[in-house]
Scaffold this motif. Structure first.
Motif, PDB file in Angstrom:
ATOM      1  N   TYR A  21       0.812  -1.223   0.000  1.00  0.00           N
ATOM      2  CA  TYR A  21       0.000   0.000   0.000  1.00  0.00           C
ATOM      3  C   TYR A  21       0.851   1.281   0.000  1.00  0.00           C
ATOM      4  CZ  TYR A  21      -2.151   3.808   2.620  1.00  0.00           C
ATOM      5  OH  TYR A  21      -2.528   5.042   3.059  1.00  0.00           O
ATOM      6  N   GLY A  56      -6.947   5.205  11.076  1.00  0.00           N
ATOM      7  CA  GLY A  56      -6.212   4.332  10.163  1.00  0.00           C
ATOM      8  C   GLY A  56      -5.724   5.177   9.002  1.00  0.00           C
ATOM      9  N   GLY A  58      -2.881   5.768   7.589  1.00  0.00           N
ATOM     10  CA  GLY A  58      -1.956   5.250   6.596  1.00  0.00           C
ATOM     11  C   GLY A  58      -0.867   6.240   6.214  1.00  0.00           C
ATOM     12  N   ARG A  61      -2.696  10.254   2.854  1.00  0.00           N
ATOM     13  CA  ARG A  61      -3.265  10.919   1.663  1.00  0.00           C
ATOM     14  C   ARG A  61      -4.607  11.580   1.962  1.00  0.00           C
ATOM     15  NH1 ARG A  61      -7.066   7.585  -1.308  1.00  0.00           N
ATOM     16  NH2 ARG A  61      -7.557   5.827   0.047  1.00  0.00           N
ATOM     17  N   ASP A  77      -2.803   5.988  13.525  1.00  0.00           N
ATOM     18  CA  ASP A  77      -2.388   4.724  12.919  1.00  0.00           C
ATOM     19  C   ASP A  77      -1.368   4.092  13.874  1.00  0.00           C
ATOM     20  OD1 ASP A  77      -2.692   3.863   9.601  1.00  0.00           O
ATOM     21  OD2 ASP A  77      -1.340   2.689  10.878  1.00  0.00           O
ATOM     22  N   LEU A 100      -6.555   1.383  16.822  1.00  0.00           N
ATOM     23  CA  LEU A 100      -7.934   1.878  16.890  1.00  0.00           C
ATOM     24  C   LEU A 100      -8.755   1.121  17.925  1.00  0.00           C
ATOM     25  CD1 LEU A 100      -8.584   2.375  13.065  1.00  0.00           C
ATOM     26  CD2 LEU A 100      -8.065   4.136  14.771  1.00  0.00           C
ATOM     27  N   VAL A 123     -11.510   5.055   6.106  1.00  0.00           N
ATOM     28  CA  VAL A 123     -11.667   4.636   4.706  1.00  0.00           C
ATOM     29  C   VAL A 123     -10.447   3.834   4.252  1.00  0.00           C
ATOM     30  CG1 VAL A 123     -13.154   6.613   4.174  1.00  0.00           C
ATOM     31  CG2 VAL A 123     -10.666   6.804   3.831  1.00  0.00           C
ATOM     32  N   GLY A 124     -10.516   3.357   3.021  1.00  0.00           N
ATOM     33  CA  GLY A 124      -9.368   2.633   2.463  1.00  0.00           C
ATOM     34  C   GLY A 124      -9.224   1.254   3.071  1.00  0.00           C
TER      35      GLY A 124
HETATM   36  C1  LIG Z   1      -4.961   0.056   3.319  1.00  0.00           C
HETATM   37  S1  LIG Z   1      -4.337   1.172   4.530  1.00  0.00           S
HETATM   38  C2  LIG Z   1      -5.450   2.586   4.317  1.00  0.00           C
HETATM   39  C3  LIG Z   1      -4.892   3.833   4.909  1.00  0.00           C
HETATM   40  C4  LIG Z   1      -5.707   5.106   4.659  1.00  0.00           C
HETATM   41  N1  LIG Z   1      -6.965   5.091   5.370  1.00  0.00           N
HETATM   42  C5  LIG Z   1      -5.939   5.348   3.194  1.00  0.00           C
HETATM   43  O1  LIG Z   1      -7.084   5.201   2.744  1.00  0.00           O
HETATM   44  O2  LIG Z   1      -4.971   5.679   2.492  1.00  0.00           O
HETATM   45  C6  LIG Z   1      -4.947   0.481   6.070  1.00  0.00           C
HETATM   46  C7  LIG Z   1      -4.391   1.214   7.284  1.00  0.00           C
HETATM   47  O3  LIG Z   1      -5.110   0.736   8.431  1.00  0.00           O
HETATM   48  C8  LIG Z   1      -4.184   0.725   9.503  1.00  0.00           C
HETATM   49  N2  LIG Z   1      -4.715  -0.190  10.529  1.00  0.00           N
HETATM   50  C9  LIG Z   1      -5.129  -1.450  10.390  1.00  0.00           C
HETATM   51  N3  LIG Z   1      -5.528  -1.951  11.578  1.00  0.00           N
HETATM   52  C10 LIG Z   1      -5.348  -0.937  12.482  1.00  0.00           C
HETATM   53  C11 LIG Z   1      -5.579  -0.831  13.875  1.00  0.00           C
HETATM   54  N4  LIG Z   1      -6.068  -1.842  14.588  1.00  0.00           N
HETATM   55  N5  LIG Z   1      -5.282   0.337  14.473  1.00  0.00           N
HETATM   56  C12 LIG Z   1      -4.783   1.383  13.752  1.00  0.00           C
HETATM   57  N6  LIG Z   1      -4.554   1.333  12.436  1.00  0.00           N
HETATM   58  C13 LIG Z   1      -4.837   0.183  11.807  1.00  0.00           C
HETATM   59  C14 LIG Z   1      -2.886   0.242   8.882  1.00  0.00           C
HETATM   60  O4  LIG Z   1      -1.768   0.549   9.674  1.00  0.00           O
HETATM   61  C15 LIG Z   1      -2.912   0.971   7.548  1.00  0.00           C
HETATM   62  O5  LIG Z   1      -2.234   2.184   7.609  1.00  0.00           O
END
Ligand SMILES: C[S@@+](CC[C@H](N)C(=O)[O-])C[C@H]1O[C@@H](n2cnc3c(N)ncnc32)[C@H](O)[C@@H]1O
Length: 212
Positions: A21, A56, A58, A61, A77, A100, A123-124
């Protein structure tokens, strides 16, 4: 705490020498691609100069695009590599390093941020990459952070998610989960440019609020 699906996906990508990603969105940004669709919808939902939590966040963006639109945004995150990428790419986006499923108002106020938000964005595909059986906890944690008129924007793939480690999260299960934590539906779409949702659709976008 249980390992998240995100961590499983990253471990597998690293073993295969893939950037995943973070590298994908760094490339899209370099190419000048439009990666702000989610942020544009969040901006529509928000008052001007709103407080927005990007859950989350990421590589930043979405939160970064909302900062550029004049909002006060906090990204949350827990992935150290992706948090580093976000800091480098969007230095004006403040970040809280927290899972989260462990996010509380105290955790945010200890970091110097509000405990009530106009819009919470998740999202995402974040919702399908959490640790197993933490979806309701995460939705409950995000609900607590919504102001009285606050709205939660959530989007994830119902099928065909990019990561093979993502869970399948059927729509009726998601509805049961958000209703159980005291949320109600405001809108359901198929995309961030508001295509109508039809049964069997591959992606779903929800705008939710505290049940009245
Ligand atoms: C596919 S990325 C999407 C990031 C961002 N929302 C975007 O749309 O660009 C998924 C994100 O969810 C975060 N994530 C997944 N499980 C999480 C948790 N339990 N607590 C915090 N972040 C989490 C990951 O670290 C990652 O950065």
């Amino acid at each position: 705490m249980a390992e998240t699906r995100w961590e499983q996906a990253r471990a597998s990508e690293r073993a295969a020498g893939q950037g995943g990603y973070g590298a994908h969105f760094a490339r899209l940004l370099d190419e000048g691609a439009d990666i702000e669709g989610e942020a544009r919808l969040a901006d529509v939902l928000a008052p001007r100069g709103a407080w927005i939590l990007d859950a989350g966040s990421g590589m930043g963006r979405v939160g970064g695009a909302l900062v550029a639109r004049g909002h006060r945004v906090v990204g949350v995150d827990f992935d150290p590599e992706i948090l580093d990428q976000s800091r480098r790419t969007y230095p004006d986006l403040p970040l809280v390093d927290c899972r989260l499923d462990e996010l509380t108002p105290d955790r945010l106020s200890a970091a110097g941020f509000p405990t009530s938000y106009d819009v919470v964005v998740c999202v995402g595909n974040v919702m399908i990459l959490l640790a197993p059986d933490t979806e309701r906890t995460v939705l409950a944690n995000l609900t607590v952070l919504l102001g009285q008129a606050g709205r939660l924007l959530v989007g994830f793939a119902l099928s065909g998610a990019p990561s093979g480690f993502s869970r399948r999260y059927p729509l009726d299960e998601f509805v049961a989960d958000y209703e159980a934590v005291g949320l109600e539906l405001v809108h359901r779409f198929a995309s961030y440019d508001l295509e109508p949702f039809v049964a069997g659709g591959a992606y779903v976008v929800h705008v939710l609020r505290r049940a009245r």
